[in-house]
Write a protein that holds these residues in place. Structure first.
Motif, PDB file in Angstrom:
ATOM      1  N   GLU A 160      37.730  37.331  47.577  1.00  0.00           N
ATOM      2  CA  GLU A 160      36.855  37.278  46.605  1.00  0.00           C
ATOM      3  C   GLU A 160      36.057  38.157  46.252  1.00  0.00           C
ATOM      4  O   GLU A 160      35.888  39.196  46.459  1.00  0.00           O
ATOM      5  N   ASN A 161      36.056  38.315  44.545  1.00  0.00           N
ATOM      6  CA  ASN A 161      35.316  39.472  43.977  1.00  0.00           C
ATOM      7  C   ASN A 161      34.179  38.864  43.417  1.00  0.00           C
ATOM      8  O   ASN A 161      33.823  38.538  42.360  1.00  0.00           O
ATOM      9  N   MET A 162      32.906  39.458  44.458  1.00  0.00           N
ATOM     10  CA  MET A 162      31.692  38.593  44.132  1.00  0.00           C
ATOM     11  C   MET A 162      31.006  39.144  42.558  1.00  0.00           C
ATOM     12  O   MET A 162      30.375  38.034  41.894  1.00  0.00           O
ATOM     13  N   LEU A 164      32.645  39.929  39.821  1.00  0.00           N
ATOM     14  CA  LEU A 164      33.052  39.109  38.809  1.00  0.00           C
ATOM     15  C   LEU A 164      33.021  37.772  38.647  1.00  0.00           C
ATOM     16  O   LEU A 164      32.809  36.919  37.850  1.00  0.00           O
ATOM     17  N   GLY A 165      32.867  37.272  39.942  1.00  0.00           N
ATOM     18  CA  GLY A 165      32.461  35.789  40.212  1.00  0.00           C
ATOM     19  C   GLY A 165      31.078  35.468  39.559  1.00  0.00           C
ATOM     20  O   GLY A 165      30.605  34.689  38.963  1.00  0.00           O
ATOM     21  N   TYR A 205      33.088  30.785  38.442  1.00  0.00           N
ATOM     22  CA  TYR A 205      32.761  31.885  39.340  1.00  0.00           C
ATOM     23  C   TYR A 205      34.404  31.960  40.039  1.00  0.00           C
ATOM     24  O   TYR A 205      34.811  32.965  40.440  1.00  0.00           O
ATOM     25  N   GLY A 209      36.095  35.305  39.876  1.00  0.00           N
ATOM     26  CA  GLY A 209      36.026  35.921  41.163  1.00  0.00           C
ATOM     27  C   GLY A 209      37.254  35.618  42.015  1.00  0.00           C
ATOM     28  O   GLY A 209      37.186  35.902  43.177  1.00  0.00           O
ATOM     29  N   ARG A 210      38.235  34.876  41.655  1.00  0.00           N
ATOM     30  CA  ARG A 210      39.284  34.533  42.261  1.00  0.00           C
ATOM     31  C   ARG A 210      39.158  33.459  43.257  1.00  0.00           C
ATOM     32  O   ARG A 210      40.142  32.951  44.007  1.00  0.00           O
ATOM     33  N   GLY A 216      29.485  31.789  47.157  1.00  0.00           N
ATOM     34  CA  GLY A 216      29.448  31.614  45.684  1.00  0.00           C
ATOM     35  C   GLY A 216      28.844  30.437  45.405  1.00  0.00           C
ATOM     36  O   GLY A 216      28.192  30.301  44.322  1.00  0.00           O
TER      37      GLY A 216
END
Ligand SMILES: [Zn+2]
Length: 310
Positions: A160-162, A164-165, A205, A209-210, A216
């Protein structure tokens, strides 16, 4: 079960100690045998295209006779799709002989009934390889094997990329907010758009955020609450511009800066409060089940998916 697995397995079969599986083939029919120590049993697994075979009935009636014909067979069953399981009681010295009898009988019966091994996943009759997926031994075609391996590897890499999320959630919520404002302009209670805000925030998100974690989801809900207030503010600014803009030569910017002053009017404040209460209530009502479903799904995804060749 007090037996050396290597001494118990049919000739030509291989024992994979790491995954505790015996695998091998008799006359072209592949078998997986799992020693179940706790139950003093061996479980023979056969993955085959029984459903598509003309000899299905013949094969199944043979399967039903196994328990009577061989006292060491404790259970012989078919799952109605593509897997036959046979539980064999371990009798230590006799194991090798008993297992050999069963796999050769099964293999002959398969040949006689025109039944071939098939992939555990896609059920196609293709060249197969043994693999270990989520704790179970399976037979997979090359294609499904690659997919399982990729899925297992990809899951570990998908972090998870917070930040970017968060950006994604904001952009998503912004789309939902536009909907709120538009619906508000038409004069409906915009509350149902509260659901759209929550939904779009989670979607955004996940896209940027992937991966959507529970953290999230909480971020998306908090952000949505703020955005609903923002949406209401914008709605009010637009209403002021539409009602009074022409009369007092107000620009859009002027109208927006007048919002706080208008909110001091008890009548306006009451209207806004009503909108917000309805908005939040409808948003909670509409989002509850989908948020709950996502929450559970995240838990499922956290249980790791594993795949290894045998
Ligand atoms: Zn397959």
């Amino acid at each position: 079960m007090n037996v050396q697995i290597e001494n118990a397995m049919p000739g030509g079969f291989v024992y994979e100690r790491t995954h505790n599986v015996i695998h091998g083939a008799v006359n072209g029919t592949a078998f997986l045998i799992v020693p179940v120590m706790a139950q003093n049993q061996f479980r023979i697994q056969l993955h085959a295209d029984i459903e598509k075979s003309k000899g299905k009935e013949n094969f199944l009636s043979y399967l039903h006779t196994l328990e009577q014909r061989h006292p060491f067979v404790q259970y012989a069953g078919y799952n109605g799709r593509n897997t036959v399981s046979i539980n064999v009681e371990s009798r230590e010295q006799e194991d090798k002989e008993n297992l050999t009898i069963l796999v050769s009988e099964l293999s002959s019966k398969c040949m006689e009934s025109g039944i071939q091994n098939c992939c555990s996943r896609c059920k196609n009759v293709l060249p197969l390889r043994a693999a270990f997926v989520d704790g179970n031994p399976v037979l997979l075609c090359e294609n499904c094997f690659k997919q399982e391996m990729n899925e297992a590897a990809g899951q570990g890499m998908r972090r998870e990329n917070m930040l970017l999320g968060l950006i994604g959630a904001f952009l998503g919520a912004l789309i939902g907010t536009v909907l709120w404002v538009v619906i508000g302009m038409v004069g409906f209670i915009a509350g149902i758009a509260g659901y759209a805000i929550v939904f779009c925030a989670m979607k955004g998100y996940e896209m940027l955020g992937r991966k959507l974690s529970r953290k999230g989801i909480v971020i998306c809900i908090l952000l949505s609450c703020l955005m609903i207030v923002g949406a209401e503010y914008v709605s009010l600014g637009i209403a002021i511009y539409k009602e009074l803009g022409d009369m007092y030569f107000l620009s859009v910017g002027d109208s927006f800066s007048l919002v706080p002053a208008f909110l001091e009017e008890s009548e306006v404040a009451a209207g806004v409060m009503k909108d917000l209460i309805f908005g939040y209530a409808l948003a909670v009502w509409a989002s509850f089940s989908s948020v709950k479903a996502r929450w559970k799904q995240v838990e499922q995804e956290q249980k790791s998916h594993t795949a290894a060749p045998l």
